[in-house]
Design an enzyme around this catalytic site. Structure first.
Site, PDB file in Angstrom:
ATOM      1  CG  HIS A   1       5.506  11.687  -5.040  1.00 14.04           C
ATOM      2  ND1 HIS A   1       6.718  11.755  -4.376  1.00 14.04           N
ATOM      3  CD2 HIS A   1       5.237  12.962  -5.416  1.00 14.04           C
ATOM      4  CE1 HIS A   1       7.143  12.992  -4.347  1.00 14.04           C
ATOM      5  NE2 HIS A   1       6.262  13.755  -4.978  1.00 14.04           N
TER       6      HIS A   1
ATOM      7  CG  HIS B   1      -1.705   1.254   1.396  1.00 13.40           C
ATOM      8  ND1 HIS B   1      -2.950   1.432   0.834  1.00 13.40           N
ATOM      9  CD2 HIS B   1      -1.431   2.414   2.066  1.00 13.40           C
ATOM     10  CE1 HIS B   1      -3.401   2.644   1.140  1.00 13.40           C
ATOM     11  NE2 HIS B   1      -2.501   3.250   1.894  1.00 13.40           N
ATOM     12  CD  GLU B   2       2.004   3.409   3.632  1.00 10.00           C
ATOM     13  OE1 GLU B   2       2.191   4.510   3.065  1.00 10.00           O
ATOM     14  OE2 GLU B   2       1.016   3.181   4.350  1.00 10.00           O
TER      15      GLU B   2
ATOM     16  CG  HIS C   1       0.432   6.321  -0.534  1.00  9.26           C
ATOM     17  ND1 HIS C   1      -0.711   6.869  -1.055  1.00  9.26           N
ATOM     18  CD2 HIS C   1       0.077   5.747   0.654  1.00  9.26           C
ATOM     19  CE1 HIS C   1      -1.721   6.645  -0.230  1.00  9.26           C
ATOM     20  NE2 HIS C   1      -1.274   5.960   0.818  1.00  9.26           N
TER      21      HIS C   1
END
Length: 229
Positions: free
Chosen positions: A109, A101-102, A105
């Protein structure tokens, strides 16, 4: 009198408070449950994160260990992925799901995902608004003739609410990316797909609750402003 604990406007907050408590309990129990469920492949959260970052041309993004429980996050300013100890070293379904999940991100980005770009742009205003709003609202109630401060405070708090609203698509998109990446790369088996999905859904629920609480508080401020007028 508008800020007394038993003010009738507090009724607006009660459903959101209950929902928030449920969401926090749900993410805690779900994470802890699947933290005890090891994956068949045995990859750690660090292994998964590093592989997925490299696979998406993000070899320059380092992975650091963060202190605390459920403190995992991607820092867009420092371009650093930080994972808590149980995620960094763990090889459970919960560990690799949170790690992926991270990474989601980080990919957002790198690819200029519009909702994330917008959220990052309004963060300074939202951060200031969430704290300063209370000062203006209190001043508007306490200082006679300066009711306009109420409107200023409400506008500032609205910026913080907008941040919470924009956060939802950012988090949901990161979770959907994570599930696809885990499945496509064989990090999870067929039996582990639904447990991984449950972990990610439970985590997303906390953001829904945060948005609901923020919206409810904004509505309460508006009610109090109208009552004062």
């Amino acid at each position: 009198m508008y800020f007394m604990p038993f003010d009738s406007s507090m009724m607006i907050l009660i459903p959101a408070i209950i929902f928030t408590m449920y969401a926090q309990s749900k993410v805690k129990t779900t994470f802890n449950k699947y933290l005890r469920m090891p994956t068949k492949k045995g990859y750690t959260g660090y292994d998964v994160a590093r592989t997925l970052l490299d696979q998406n041309d993000l070899r320059n993004v380092p992975i650091e260990m963060a202190r605390g429980h459920l403190s995992d996050h991607y820092d867009p300013r420092g371009r650093v992925l930080r994972l808590s100890n149980e995620v960094y070293r763990g090889s459970s379904v919960a560990s690799i799901s949170v790690a992926a999940h991270e990474v989601g991100h980080a990919i957002q980005h790198a690819r200029g995902y519009v909702p994330l770009t917008f959220r990052n742009a309004i963060f300074p205003v939202a951060s200031f608004g969430s704290s300063a709003a209370w000062f203006f609202i209190m001043a508007g109630f306490l200082i006679s003739g300066f009711e306009v401060l109420l409107d200023v405070g409400i506008l500032l708090y609205a910026a913080a609410v907008l941040f919470q609203v924009v956060t939802l698509p950012v988090e949901f998109n990161a979770s959907s990316r994570a599930l696809r990446l885990l499945d496509a790369n064989g990090f999870i088996s067929r039996d582990e797909y639904k447990p991984s999905q449950k972990v990610l859904k439970a985590a997303a629920l906390t953001y829904v609750a945060a948005m609901a609480a923020a919206v409810a508080q904004l509505l309460r401020f508006i009610v109090l402003r109208n009552r004062r007028n």
